[in-house]
Write a protein that holds these residues in place. Structure first.
Motif, short mmCIF file in Angstrom:
data_model
loop_
_atom_site.label_atom_id
_atom_site.label_comp_id
_atom_site.label_asym_id
_atom_site.label_seq_id
_atom_site.Cartn_x
_atom_site.Cartn_y
_atom_site.Cartn_z
N PRO A 238 0.57 -1.10 -0.30
CA PRO A 238 0.28 -0.28 -0.03
C PRO A 238 0.63 1.35 0.33
O PRO A 238 0.19 2.69 -0.42
N ASP A 239 2.47 1.52 0.18
CA ASP A 239 3.13 2.30 0.13
C ASP A 239 3.48 2.70 -0.72
O ASP A 239 4.16 3.51 -1.32
N ILE A 240 4.39 1.57 -1.18
CA ILE A 240 4.93 1.35 -2.41
C ILE A 240 5.33 0.34 -3.34
O ILE A 240 4.86 -0.33 -2.98
N ASN A 256 2.87 8.91 -9.22
CA ASN A 256 3.62 8.44 -7.79
C ASN A 256 1.96 7.46 -7.15
O ASN A 256 1.90 7.44 -6.56
N THR A 257 0.49 8.29 -8.20
CA THR A 257 -0.73 7.97 -8.59
C THR A 257 -0.84 6.50 -8.70
O THR A 257 -0.51 6.65 -10.04
N PRO A 286 4.25 5.56 -4.89
CA PRO A 286 5.21 5.70 -6.42
C PRO A 286 6.30 4.03 -6.19
O PRO A 286 5.39 3.25 -5.44
N GLY A 287 6.96 4.93 -7.02
CA GLY A 287 7.97 3.15 -7.45
C GLY A 287 8.99 3.76 -7.35
O GLY A 287 9.85 4.11 -6.84
N GLU A 288 8.89 1.95 -6.64
CA GLU A 288 10.99 1.72 -6.88
C GLU A 288 11.19 0.65 -7.93
O GLU A 288 10.30 -0.20 -8.02
N VAL A 289 12.39 0.78 -8.15
CA VAL A 289 13.49 0.37 -9.04
C VAL A 289 14.10 -0.56 -8.62
O VAL A 289 14.96 -0.70 -8.16
N ASP A 290 13.30 -2.18 -8.73
CA ASP A 290 14.69 -3.06 -8.49
C ASP A 290 15.22 -4.09 -9.23
O ASP A 290 14.75 -4.13 -10.32
#
Length: 487
Positions: A238-240, A256-257, A286-290
């Motif tokens: 729910p946060d990222i 980010n939405t 917002p997006g995290e790039v792994d």
């Protein structure tokens, strides 16, 4: 899950800026927040920008990527493990946090969990007295990095996986991690759930309903009750959110939405949406790039020559942090329990490349002017764009969704990178803009882009110019920009 917007933060920002306006003789209120907006915890996460992933388990010693769950703890035997080496190298590179795979899909636990025998306590490491989660957590404290945990929901070892009893097991282990190792900034879990496994000797395929089995709202409520500041990552938050790929890039358009009502970890066919976000999304996620520094997520000796180069890592930085996301770069320790020399060398050179590129801000000392600014009040002046204060910004009147500002230098400078930041506590607004330079007595467009968000870095063909202009061509509401840097 109901979203709690940081209303106190928003009101504080608005009151503070309003008071500043009154002190300058003009009472001009700031723009109203464009909902949704980030929570305080999400804002702190945005500021981190670069974090490291550490994949380390029995797979490191068996050569697998996904352990089956029947691996003996006896195979886990790092001979020179040194978490200080891990964290000091990551600190030097510029990472702000570390997320450790405390338990991957094979179910092997890097801490001596009281709820299973499939853990480091039954390995040769320190004669069964080791606790790698503690060692990493302590090293993070020592070097000033934040500590995060990955606890795989899928467990190919546990006999109860797929049954209700496993959820109790999973939550008990979360309690161990969130009560025994200090502050945890991020909890990471992915969409790999269910399939074939050892399952306590059953050696069968087990399927779950990914949407309901884990009862994530209750599980996350439990964790947040222990550590309220933690942020949760999964495919849809729910946060990222996941960025939709593991190749190191966010979308050139990156909102980010997103609206998470129909999303859940492991759902198929949502990669494109996750990559770009949604312009009208209901929640700030917002997006995290792994992405891994090697082809695999765990160390494999045959990949020692395939470590990403500093230049490749720099390109990934531009397509992740430079597109408003946070980079999560995996750096897997080898069988000795050390970050391999090739990885260390690449990371050090990558850190130097970042420093060399972004150490001399050409915008400092420039003269700034704009097509207009809010109420002609000094607290919203374009000078805020280069004052180095992330809490000040340039903005326009409510009815203005286009506008421009320009920087003029005392002498011509060669510009290769343009860095922009929106003031995201008031929401993400910019839909499109272009970068223009003064050339041959006229404005020339050198780049066009869409979203900005927390940070946007545009690499342009090096150009020598005495003036540069940012022309905002469309916004959801009046633009609110806090910073511009040029390199």
């Amino acid at each position: 899950m109901k979203k709690n917007y940081p209303i106190i933060l928003i009101i504080s920002c608005m009151i503070g800026l309003w008071v500043t306006g009154c002190q300058s003789g003009k009472s001009v209120p700031p723009p109203a927040p464009l909902l949704p907006v980030p929570s305080e915890n999400q804002l702190a996460w945005h500021e981190m920008e670069m974090n490291a992933f550490i994949h380390f388990t029995t797979n490191t010693f068996t050569g697998k990527e996904w352990g089956y769950g029947d691996e003996s703890p006896s195979v886990f035997n790092p001979s020179e493990l040194d978490t200080d080496q891990w964290i000091s190298v990551l600190k030097e590179t510029g990472f702000k946090g570390v997320i450790l795979t405390c338990k991957h899909h094979d179910g092997f636990c890097l801490w001596p969990s009281e709820y299973t025998e499939h853990s480091v306590k039954n390995s040769p490491y320190k004669d069964g007295n080791g606790d790698i989660v503690k060692e990493v957590s302590d090293a993070c404290k020592k070097y000033g990095l934040k500590f995060g945990v990955y606890l795989s929901p899928w467990d190919r070892n546990h006999k109860d996986y797929g049954n209700p009893g496993y959820i109790t097991y999973y939550r008990n282990q979360l309690k161990e991690l969130f009560t025994g190792y200090g502050s945890v900034f991020e909890m990471w879990f992915d969409g790999a759930n269910g399939g074939d496994g050892y399952y306590g000797g059953k050696r069968e395929i087990r399927r779950i309903d990914r949407e309901t089995y884990y009862d994530w709202p209750a599980t996350l409520h439990l964790v947040r009750g222990i550590q309220p500041e933690v942020v949760f990552f999964s495919d849809a938050g729910p946060d990222i959110r996941w960025i939709g790929n593991e190749r190191g890039y966010a979308g050139e358009t990156n909102w980010n939405t997103i609206t998470p009502d129909t999303l859940y970890a492991g759902k198929a066919g949502i990669q494109k949406l996750l990559n770009t976000g949604s312009i009208d999304g209901s929640h700030w996620i917002p997006g995290e790039v792994d992405v891994s520094i090697r082809p695999g997520w765990f160390y494999h000796a045959e990949e020692d020559s395939l470590v990403k180069t500093p230049e490749q890592l720099f390109d990934i930085y531009l397509t992740s942090v430079g597109r408003g996301a946070v980079l999560l770069l995996n750096v897997p320790p080898d069988r000795r329990g050390l970050i391999h020399e090739n990885d260390v060398r690449s990371l050090q050179d990558f850190g130097e490349l970042l420093h060399e590129t972004f150490s001399n801000n050409l915008a400092s000392g420039a003269t700034v002017k704009a097509s207009g600014y809010r109420g002609k009040s000094s607290q919203f002046s374009p000078n805020n764009l280069i004052d180095g204060d992330k809490e000040t910004y340039w903005t326009m009147d409510d009815d203005a969704v286009t506008g421009s500002f320009e920087l003029e230098f005392s002498e011509a400078k060669t510009v290769s990178y343009v860095l922009l930041q929106e003031y995201i506590p008031l929401g993400q607004r910019i839909k499109s803009f272009r970068v223009e330079v003064w050339n041959n007595d006229e404005w020339e467009t050198v780049s066009e882009a869409t979203t900005i968000g927390h940070k946007r870095i545009l690499q342009i063909k090096p150009v020598k110019t005495s003036k540069i202009r940012i022309n905002i061509t469309d916004s959801k509401a009046c633009p609110v920009i806090s910073n511009i840097e040029l390199y």
